[in-house]
Design a protein around this motif. Structure first.
Motif, PDB file in Angstrom:
ATOM      1  N   ILE A  65     -26.528  49.845   8.027  1.00 48.97           N
ATOM      2  CA  ILE A  65     -26.824  48.737   7.088  1.00 48.97           C
ATOM      3  C   ILE A  65     -27.142  49.487   5.776  1.00 48.97           C
ATOM      4  O   ILE A  65     -27.967  50.288   5.563  1.00 48.97           O
ATOM      5  CB  ILE A  65     -27.829  47.835   7.432  1.00 48.97           C
ATOM      6  CG1 ILE A  65     -27.300  47.116   8.900  1.00 48.97           C
ATOM      7  CG2 ILE A  65     -28.074  46.737   6.349  1.00 48.97           C
ATOM      8  CD1 ILE A  65     -28.396  46.277   9.298  1.00 48.97           C
ATOM      9  N   SER A  92     -26.199  38.262   6.874  1.00 43.97           N
ATOM     10  CA  SER A  92     -26.725  38.378   8.155  1.00 43.97           C
ATOM     11  C   SER A  92     -25.515  38.805   9.195  1.00 43.97           C
ATOM     12  O   SER A  92     -26.016  38.978  10.307  1.00 43.97           O
ATOM     13  CB  SER A  92     -26.887  36.647   8.338  1.00 43.97           C
ATOM     14  OG  SER A  92     -25.731  35.897   8.002  1.00 43.97           O
ATOM     15  N   CYS A  94     -24.432  41.695   9.495  1.00 44.07           N
ATOM     16  CA  CYS A  94     -24.734  42.996   9.722  1.00 44.07           C
ATOM     17  C   CYS A  94     -25.846  42.893  10.863  1.00 44.07           C
ATOM     18  O   CYS A  94     -25.713  43.862  11.792  1.00 44.07           O
ATOM     19  CB  CYS A  94     -25.498  43.696   8.489  1.00 44.07           C
ATOM     20  SG  CYS A  94     -24.279  43.988   6.989  1.00 44.07           S
ATOM     21  N   GLU A  95     -26.762  42.175  11.041  1.00 42.72           N
ATOM     22  CA  GLU A  95     -27.619  41.906  12.124  1.00 42.72           C
ATOM     23  C   GLU A  95     -27.221  41.004  13.071  1.00 42.72           C
ATOM     24  O   GLU A  95     -27.634  41.319  14.307  1.00 42.72           O
ATOM     25  CB  GLU A  95     -28.984  41.559  11.528  1.00 42.72           C
ATOM     26  CG  GLU A  95     -29.663  42.383  10.428  1.00 42.72           C
ATOM     27  CD  GLU A  95     -30.959  42.110   9.730  1.00 42.72           C
ATOM     28  OE1 GLU A  95     -30.993  40.788   9.713  1.00 42.72           O
ATOM     29  OE2 GLU A  95     -31.416  42.920   9.042  1.00 42.72           O
ATOM     30  N   GLU A  98     -23.344  43.295  17.094  1.00 40.57           N
ATOM     31  CA  GLU A  98     -23.379  44.440  17.669  1.00 40.57           C
ATOM     32  C   GLU A  98     -22.033  45.064  18.400  1.00 40.57           C
ATOM     33  O   GLU A  98     -21.284  44.156  18.866  1.00 40.57           O
ATOM     34  CB  GLU A  98     -24.686  44.444  18.669  1.00 40.57           C
ATOM     35  CG  GLU A  98     -25.906  44.049  18.104  1.00 40.57           C
ATOM     36  CD  GLU A  98     -26.366  45.168  16.989  1.00 40.57           C
ATOM     37  OE1 GLU A  98     -26.170  46.193  16.909  1.00 40.57           O
ATOM     38  OE2 GLU A  98     -27.181  44.731  16.053  1.00 40.57           O
TER      39      GLU A  98
END
Length: 175
Positions: A65, A92, A94-95, A98
């Motif tokens: 990130i 958001s 990015c987090e 997965e």
């Protein structure tokens, strides 16, 4: 006494729908069906300035990130059963996502960001997790590793000019 009807709903449907101010179940269903009708495979996406990409893919790898101005960004390698592409995540996303997550992109855009061709939700699009781990995929061709040129017959469209690399040069294939 009359015979009870065999409805799949235990209470009348009109009593369980949300209020008129909230989107109805029918609105969600219509939105879902319209996005499914226009779903494309990654091998069929082309650069464009409009949000028109509706597709589904699995996140294979995710880069670190970084800060891009005021927003967090990260790049990921995503794929479906036909091709792979670099997917730019913002804020958001990015987090939230997965490796192993299966995402559905609605009204996405395949365009240049900092001289790299990436798939992204953009301001008008939406990426949502719809599953995890169980999806067939290929890593080649990588649609971000193709050089695109304007179509001489229609300058508003792009055509493939050359393959820069069959695999991602950012996310090296595992040997």
């Amino acid at each position: 006494m009359g015979r009870a009807s065999r409805s799949p709903f235990p209470v009348p449907l009109h009593k369980v729908l949300p209020s008129p101010s909230a989107p109805s179940t029918e609105d969600y269903a219509l939105r879902f069906l319209s996005s499914m009708a226009k779903m494309v495979h990654l091998k069929d996406i082309v650069p464009a300035a409009t949000n028109s990409v509706n597709t589904q893919f699995i996140v294979l790898e995710k880069g670190s990130i970084t800060q891009d101005g005021k927003e967090m960004t990260c790049l990921a390698l995503v794929a479906d059963e036909t091709a792979s592409v670099h997917f730019q995540m913002w804020g958001s996303e990015c987090e939230a996502f997965e490796p192993g997550d299966i995402l559905r992109l609605s009204n996405g855009i395949f365009s240049f960001h900092k001289n790299s061709l990436v798939l992204r939700a953009g301001k008008k699009g939406n990426a949502e997790k719809v599953g995890e781990f169980t999806m067939l995929f290929v890593e080649t061709p990588n649609m971000s590793e193709i050089r695109w040129a304007r179509d001489p017959r229609n300058p508003k469209k792009f055509v493939q000019e050359a393959v820069l690399s069959p695999h991602s040069r950012i996310f090296a294939p595992s040997q």
